[in-house]
Design a protein around this motif. Structure first.
Motif, PDB file in Angstrom:
ATOM      1  N   ASN A 252      30.015   6.138  45.583  1.00  0.00           N
ATOM      2  CA  ASN A 252      30.963   7.233  45.778  1.00  0.00           C
ATOM      3  C   ASN A 252      32.390   6.722  45.956  1.00  0.00           C
ATOM      4  N   ARG A 253      32.554   5.564  46.569  1.00  0.00           N
ATOM      5  CA  ARG A 253      33.897   5.010  46.712  1.00  0.00           C
ATOM      6  C   ARG A 253      34.459   4.598  45.349  1.00  0.00           C
ATOM      7  N   THR A 256      35.649   7.737  43.606  1.00  0.00           N
ATOM      8  CA  THR A 256      36.973   8.157  44.064  1.00  0.00           C
ATOM      9  C   THR A 256      38.064   7.342  43.386  1.00  0.00           C
ATOM     10  N   HIS A 259      38.337   8.390  39.636  1.00  0.00           N
ATOM     11  CA  HIS A 259      38.971   9.708  39.547  1.00  0.00           C
ATOM     12  C   HIS A 259      40.485   9.577  39.698  1.00  0.00           C
ATOM     13  N   TYR A 260      40.919   8.831  40.716  1.00  0.00           N
ATOM     14  CA  TYR A 260      42.366   8.679  40.939  1.00  0.00           C
ATOM     15  C   TYR A 260      43.037   7.995  39.752  1.00  0.00           C
TER      16      TYR A 260
END
Length: 314
Positions: A252-253, A256, A259-260
């Motif tokens: 999940n990290r 993130t 996505h960024y």
């Protein structure tokens, strides 16, 4: 805000270096100037720690420093001293100027400037003790600029679709050909890694000159009308993760981060460094298979690091 703290100081005239250091520290923490030698901040833990550190430094060079509490029964008297509107206006002008000159040819070079703008925004918001609408407006402007950069780095970035995501049987997607656009950037590189690492270890990645070249028996990803692409606010990496219900430790990290780097938003601390590395790889490795191999080593290392951080005792 009813409680404030004021630092009253006197600096030795002979030590110009230490005087400059103290002034820079006061500016960095956003202290308001009441008068010469008197600096004010809200009485919150972060500000108390900042002024206490400056007080210690001044006393250590034989200056004078007094850290005192100040009460404001009205709660409004000093707030205007912390108005950051002019700073936000200046930052917005820099964002607009950057957007105006951004194009496909200078995208990689402009990425460095955009990272500086994001850093300036973070620094400004850290001392914006009474934020108003300007904070959100500038964040939105930065996100739009970061999205524009992503599209400049990958000019044929797919548009998002609004549709439900169904969890698929991973066993039905083994030993397949997976196809995407050539010269991949972050989302395509990370998605190809995710496919080979977690979904289809025997996957063969086909790099397309055009989405129209996708074979009928291939699973397309990260282009318009592909089997897997942007859905809602998800980038392709997130769509794949949701489609196969992937929840490995540390993943999940990484999600993130991808996505960024693809569309902006919340900035992970690793983002600038990873973007720089991936941009360098893309610039120096012309063969997409070799580029994916190099980028996959980066993603493997990131995932391992995230897992260690999440489980430091294991």
């Amino acid at each position: 805000m009813n409680r404030w703290i004021v630092l009253i100081l006197g600096l030795p005239t002979a030590n110009a270096t230490e005087r400059m250091r103290a002034w820079r520290a006061l500016k960095a923490c956003g202290a308001a100037v009441l008068r010469d030698g008197a600096y004010l901040l809200p009485d919150i833990e972060l500000c108390r720690e900042a002024l206490a550190a400056i007080e210690r430094d001044i006393l250590a060079i034989n200056g004078t420093a007094y850290l005192l509490p100040v009460d404001d029964p009205d709660g409004e008297r000093f707030i205007a001293l912390f108005d950051r509107s002019d700073d936000y206006t200046k930052l917005n002008a820099e964002i607009e100027a950057c957007r105006a000159q951004l194009n496909v040819e200078n995208a990689l070079a402009t990425a460095k400037q955009i990272r500086k703008l994001r850093k300036a925004y973070v620094q400004l918001t850290s001392i914006d003790y009474f934020p108003g609408q300007s904070k959100q407006q500038i964040d939105s402007a930065l996100q739009a600029l970061e999205t524009t950069l992503s599209r400049a780095l990958s000019a044929d970035e797919p548009y998002s679709r609004d549709q439900p995501i169904t969890v698929l049987n991973q066993g039905d997607y083994q030993g397949r050909i997976w196809a995407t656009r050539k010269r991949p950037w972050v989302d395509r590189l990370a998605s190809a890694w995710l496919i080979q690492r977690f979904i289809d270890p025997q996957a063969r990645i086909l790099w397309l000159d055009s989405p129209q070249d996708c074979p009928v028996d291939a699973l397309g990803f990260d282009f318009d009308e592909a089997t897997f692409s942007h859905v809602g606010n998800r980038v392709t990496f997130e769509t794949l993760q949701a489609s196969f219900d992937l929840d490995a430790p540390g993943l999940n990290r990484l999600t993130t981060l991808v996505h960024y780097l693809d569309v902006g938003g919340f900035q992970p601390v690793e983002a600038a460094g990873i973007e720089r590395v991936l941009a360098g790889l893309r610039e120096t490795i012309p063969h997409d298979d070799y580029l994916l191999t190099a980028a996959s080593a980066i993603f493997d290392g990131l995932l391992a690091g995230f897992v260690r951080e999440e489980n430091p005792d294991e």
